[in-house]
Motif scaffolding. Structure first.
Motif, PDB file in Angstrom:
ATOM      1  N   ALA A   1       1.007  -1.180   0.022  1.00  0.00           N
ATOM      2  CA  ALA A   1       0.027   0.078  -0.121  1.00  0.00           C
ATOM      3  C   ALA A   1       0.681   1.302   0.016  1.00  0.00           C
ATOM      4  O   ALA A   1       1.904   1.219   0.716  1.00  0.00           O
ATOM      5  N   GLY A   2       0.710   2.174  -0.795  1.00  0.00           N
ATOM      6  CA  GLY A   2       1.421   3.332  -0.878  1.00  0.00           C
ATOM      7  C   GLY A   2       2.415   2.992  -1.972  1.00  0.00           C
ATOM      8  O   GLY A   2       1.961   2.669  -3.235  1.00  0.00           O
ATOM      9  N   ASP A   3       3.422   3.623  -1.937  1.00  0.00           N
ATOM     10  CA  ASP A   3       4.445   3.762  -2.919  1.00  0.00           C
ATOM     11  C   ASP A   3       5.713   2.882  -2.932  1.00  0.00           C
ATOM     12  O   ASP A   3       6.742   3.148  -3.358  1.00  0.00           O
ATOM     13  N   PHE A   4       5.525   1.727  -2.081  1.00  0.00           N
ATOM     14  CA  PHE A   4       6.621   0.934  -1.772  1.00  0.00           C
ATOM     15  C   PHE A   4       6.278  -0.297  -2.370  1.00  0.00           C
ATOM     16  O   PHE A   4       5.246  -0.754  -2.649  1.00  0.00           O
ATOM     17  N   GLY A   5       7.608  -1.054  -2.791  1.00  0.00           N
ATOM     18  CA  GLY A   5       7.417  -2.261  -3.474  1.00  0.00           C
ATOM     19  C   GLY A   5       8.827  -3.219  -3.153  1.00  0.00           C
ATOM     20  O   GLY A   5       9.862  -2.777  -2.674  1.00  0.00           O
ATOM     21  N   LEU A   6       8.557  -4.386  -3.265  1.00  0.00           N
ATOM     22  CA  LEU A   6       9.472  -5.633  -2.880  1.00  0.00           C
ATOM     23  C   LEU A   6       9.853  -6.423  -4.172  1.00  0.00           C
ATOM     24  O   LEU A   6       8.932  -6.623  -4.973  1.00  0.00           O
ATOM     25  N   THR A   7      11.370  -6.676  -4.211  1.00  0.00           N
ATOM     26  CA  THR A   7      11.523  -7.091  -5.467  1.00  0.00           C
ATOM     27  C   THR A   7      12.696  -8.362  -5.022  1.00  0.00           C
ATOM     28  O   THR A   7      13.616  -8.000  -4.411  1.00  0.00           O
ATOM     29  N   VAL A   8      12.471  -9.621  -5.315  1.00  0.00           N
ATOM     30  CA  VAL A   8      13.229 -10.786  -5.160  1.00  0.00           C
ATOM     31  C   VAL A   8      13.769 -11.337  -6.265  1.00  0.00           C
ATOM     32  O   VAL A   8      12.930 -12.029  -7.159  1.00  0.00           O
ATOM     33  N   ASN A   9      15.009 -11.287  -6.778  1.00  0.00           N
ATOM     34  CA  ASN A   9      15.619 -11.776  -7.778  1.00  0.00           C
ATOM     35  C   ASN A   9      16.470 -12.922  -7.334  1.00  0.00           C
ATOM     36  O   ASN A   9      17.313 -12.710  -6.536  1.00  0.00           O
ATOM     37  N   THR A  10      16.444 -14.281  -7.940  1.00  0.00           N
ATOM     38  CA  THR A  10      17.380 -15.300  -7.823  1.00  0.00           C
ATOM     39  C   THR A  10      17.645 -16.093  -8.948  1.00  0.00           C
ATOM     40  O   THR A  10      16.689 -16.354  -9.986  1.00  0.00           O
ATOM     41  N   ARG A  11      18.815 -16.539  -9.268  1.00  0.00           N
ATOM     42  CA  ARG A  11      19.056 -17.606 -10.287  1.00  0.00           C
ATOM     43  C   ARG A  11      20.208 -18.408 -10.100  1.00  0.00           C
ATOM     44  O   ARG A  11      21.218 -18.057  -9.371  1.00  0.00           O
ATOM     45  N   TYR A  12      20.013 -19.753 -10.276  1.00  0.00           N
ATOM     46  CA  TYR A  12      20.990 -20.589 -10.272  1.00  0.00           C
ATOM     47  C   TYR A  12      21.554 -21.008 -11.542  1.00  0.00           C
ATOM     48  O   TYR A  12      20.641 -21.085 -12.453  1.00  0.00           O
TER      49      TYR A  12
ATOM     50  N   LEU B   1      14.007  -3.332  -1.500  1.00  0.00           N
ATOM     51  CA  LEU B   1      12.749  -2.453  -1.384  1.00  0.00           C
ATOM     52  C   LEU B   1      13.017  -1.136  -1.730  1.00  0.00           C
ATOM     53  O   LEU B   1      14.029  -0.716  -1.535  1.00  0.00           O
ATOM     54  N   ASP B   2      11.910  -0.684  -2.451  1.00  0.00           N
ATOM     55  CA  ASP B   2      12.065   0.653  -2.947  1.00  0.00           C
ATOM     56  C   ASP B   2      10.703   1.422  -2.945  1.00  0.00           C
ATOM     57  O   ASP B   2       9.447   0.685  -2.711  1.00  0.00           O
ATOM     58  N   GLY B   3      10.626   2.803  -2.685  1.00  0.00           N
ATOM     59  CA  GLY B   3       9.666   3.205  -2.672  1.00  0.00           C
ATOM     60  C   GLY B   3       9.762   4.968  -2.530  1.00  0.00           C
ATOM     61  O   GLY B   3      10.881   5.384  -2.703  1.00  0.00           O
ATOM     62  N   LYS B   4       8.689   5.644  -2.228  1.00  0.00           N
ATOM     63  CA  LYS B   4       8.648   7.129  -2.353  1.00  0.00           C
ATOM     64  C   LYS B   4       8.106   7.682  -1.008  1.00  0.00           C
ATOM     65  O   LYS B   4       7.189   7.069  -0.443  1.00  0.00           O
TER      66      LYS B   4
END
Length: 738
Positions: free
Chosen positions: A321-332, A375-378
């Motif tokens: 909610a609001g202007d925040f987001g979560l990103t998870v990247n992974t690779r083998y 985690l990124d947001g405004k």
């Protein structure tokens, strides 16, 4: 400084350690939005009738970039990023028919490619004097111990971003010249795709397909496949490639997506690797005549390079909610290659008509796990807007490599009386002889692991038109090489100031640092420190969309100063005989760059660039290196390409374009005990051309590069490691869009 003699990297692949090892246009009749959910990747062709006149318009909303997450790992606009970034979009790749990443930098300022000519295996690229590390979807690739490229096919990607200057603050271990990041093709909701067929010079044959669409209300799928079978400019050489990449996006909720990404690529090159021609007969005159580009001094019936690689991972995105987001990247990822090669290694006598040959088998296996969570947001604090980013990434790499060698009896290393027989430069007979020994892989080259953990944070502060960027990161690195364990820690940071004007002009200044872990110990037996780098950069960016609704234009100008310290040099050691290391080396790279990408009225496309790069080794324990430039770093590079498409009447849909590229000469290596003489490459001015025809469902194109077939030497890394630059290549493409 041993690490700048990247002849050792290429040589380890193709045959020597030290001196002895040494468009497809996705078009659709459905309107396209940038970063949309339609089935097309970017371009579309629309056919209508106005006043009884046929009208065909080919739109390319992604030709001119607006954003590049590579630079800040956030949605900060490209024009506000206080650091140089070049974006080669899928639109550009397809229009100019780039086959690999080293071709894709032809019209990019500050970057040079194809330094070993038309190599069929790797992407040899230099950025601001240094070989950049490769990232895919923001994660480090399982690059080998000798070359920073894993050679994934360019057709696999939606874009290629080149971040110039230090990038450690977001990516950890990285050279001060920069990195390049490639974004994989992603699933989309609307059905669409293409089938592309190519045929061209040197019996180049390729078929490729990508298709995407919704499998259900909560799942989108994409499949991308490619098969290539091609010859080469060199006699007796052919190469095959198979690439496949299934992808799936699960919409787990209105604010949550999980994208599963995977790929597999198989490469086989028969007949030769690349290079290892003598300087006499290529760059220098040979009394018996000059060699042709087709000269093969190896063993076409014996030489073979084979590579298998695959990767699987996911990208998880959730908007709070609001202007925040979560990103998870992974690779083998897993990467393995095997090669056996016979190559030219010296003249038999003073006639300079016959060369000795040596044998060099090589094998390498790499396993890598990469993870990045952020985690990124405004946040607004009064009139001040903060664009925040915080994250942690982890990298675990295991690498094993081994080589064998069999050379002439008087070879400096590993003499072998039963090596490959000599061969005539101008009338080669490829019989290896009964005495030839197929040398097995015997000697360990690398046996190392690297574990790296980094935490980072970033804040862009916006006050009116003013933008202040602060980034910081701390890394912990654990190294194990042949059982010798070590650990290193490093703090890197970046800060930048820019001002956004209503006219789209954004001046900026920035400072950033970088580091790379260094294996080994010094002459006293103490662990080596990380190699560190720093850069000052100042410039101006211009987003020309304010010029009108039919104008997409992005231009940049930059000045930079890079310093790299703690560079290792290999010197004689009475304690750790015969070779030990010191870290007194220092490098300076200064220069300026101009770059423009534009698309006007959906008719005219322009790519233009100029760069001046002055590099110098300013300190080293090897006295001969001091004052020398870095290898494969031309002082001048200039390029211009323009393409025009008719929109009305009988010629509607027909387009044509032309380009010119100039690169000045550059050193092939730095002087040292294995390369006492430095050879400079030849400057080159090359011309490209294209003609194409588009309809809503079909695209036909003929692309030509180096159309006047200029013959030149791209690099001489050593007396017997010279490469001709790529000759004329003409490829026809037919693409069906659906």
């Amino acid at each position: 400084m041993a690490q700048f003699v990247d002849f050792s990297r290429a040589a380890a692949k193709a045959g020597i350690a030290g001196s002895a090892m040494a468009t497809v246009l996705a078009l659709s009749s459905t309107p396209v939005l940038a970063q949309d959910t339609t089935g097309t990747d970017s371009l579309e062709t629309i056919e209508t009738t106005e006043g009884g006149e046929r009208v065909i318009i080919v739109t390319a909303p992604m030709y001119v970039p607006t954003a590049a997450q590579t630079a800040t790992k956030s949605n900060i606009p490209l024009v506000e990023t206080p650091q140089s970034v070049s974006v080669v979009s899928r639109d550009q790749m397809d229009l100019l028919n780039f086959i690999d990443a080293q071709q894709a930098v032809r019209y990019v300022a500050g970057a040079s490619g194809e330094n070993y000519g038309p190599d069929l295996r790797f992407d040899f690229i230099q950025v601001r004097g240094f070989p950049p590390k490769q990232f895919v979807d923001g994660l480090a690739t399982p690059v080998t111990s000798t070359i920073f490229s894993n050679g994934l096919d360019l057709y696999a990607f939606e874009s290629l971003d080149i971040l110039k200057g230090p990038a450690s603050v977001l990516y950890g271990s990285a050279p001060p010249g920069g990195i390049y990041n490639q974004t994989s093709r992603r699933p989309k909701s609307a059905f669409g795709g293409e089938v592309s067929m190519k045929y061209g010079t040197d019996d180049y044959k390729q078929i490729a397909m990508t298709a995407t669409g919704a499998a259900s209300d909560f799942a989108d799928v994409r499949g991308t496949v490619l098969f290539r079978d091609r010859g080469a400019e060199r006699d007796g050489v052919d190469a095959k490639r198979l690439y496949a990449a299934p992808a799936l996006t699960l919409h787990l909720g209105p604010d949550t997506d999980l994208t599963l990404l995977s790929y597999y690529q198989y490469d086989e090159v028969n007949g030769d690797t690349n290079g290892f021609l003598p300087v006499v007969g290529t760059l220098l005159e040979n009394p018996n005549g000059q060699l042709s580009r087709s000269a093969n001094l190896g063993a076409p019936d014996y030489n073979k390079y084979e590579r298998k690689q695959w990767g699987a991972g996911f990208e998880f995105e959730h908007d709070f909610a609001g202007d925040f987001g979560l990103t998870v990247n992974t690779r083998y990822s897993k990467y393995s290659e095997d090669q056996k090669v016979i190559y030219a290694s010296g003249f038999t006598d003073e006639t300079q008509s016959r060369v000795l040959r040596s044998s060099f088998p090589y094998a390498e296996d790499v396993k890598a796990l990469a993870l990045d969570t952020r985690l990124d947001g405004k946040v607004m604090t009064g009139a001040v807007e903060h664009t925040l980013l915080a994250g942690v990434d982890y990298r675990d790499v295991d690498n094993e490599a081994a080589f064998g060698f069999c050379g002439p009896v008087d070879a400096l290393f590993f003499p072998c009386a039963q090596g490959a027989v000599s061969i005539d430069l101008f009338d080669p007979v490829y019989d290896l002889g009964d005495a030839f020994v197929d040398t097995p892989v015997l000697f360990p080259y690398t046996d190392q692991t690297l574990k790296q953990t980094g935490i980072y944070a970033q804040d862009q502060i916006a006050i009116g038109g003013l933008r202040l960027l602060f980034s910081g990161r701390y890394d912990w690195v654990k190294l194990d090489s042949f059982g010798a364990k070590g650990s290193q820690e490093e703090f890197t940071w970046r800060t930048g100031l820019s001002y956004v004007t209503e006219a789209g002009v954004v001046p900026y200044i920035s400072y950033g640092t970088s580091f790379e872990p260094t294996l080994g110990v010094d002459l006293d037996g103490d662990p080596l420190k990380p190699t560190s780098g720093e850069q000052w950069e100042a410039g101006v960016k211009f987003d020309g969309r304010s010029l009108g609704p039919d104008v997409d234009l992005f231009a940049t100008a930059a000045l930079f100063d890079i310093r790299q310290k703690n560079v290792t040099s290999a010197v004689y050691s009475p304690v750790a005989a015969p070779i030990g290391s010191t870290q007194s080396g220092e490098v300076k790279v200064q220069g300026g760059e101009l770059e423009l990408v534009a698309r006007i009225r959906d008719q005219l496309a322009i790519n233009a660039a100029y760069s001046y790069t002055d590099s110098e080794i300013i300190d080293s324990e090897v006295a001969a290196e001091v004052g020398e430039p870095l290898p494969v770093t031309p002082k001048h590079k200039a390029s211009l390409f323009a393409d025009w498409t008719f929109q009305r009447g009988g010629l509607a849909g027909l387009g044509f374009g032309a380009g010119v590229r100039h690169v000045s000469s550059s050193a092939g290596s730095v002087p040292g005990p294995f390369n006492p003489v430095v050879y400079a490459s030849e400057s080159s001015t090359l011309f490209d051309a294209i003609i194409h025809y588009d309809t809503p469902n079909w695209r036909f194109a003929v692309n030509g590069s180096n159309i006047f077939d200029k013959k030149y030497v791209a690099r001489c890394a050593a007396e017997f490691n010279c490469n001709f630059g790529a000759g004329r290549q003409v490829i026809g493409t037919a693409t069906y869009k659906f």
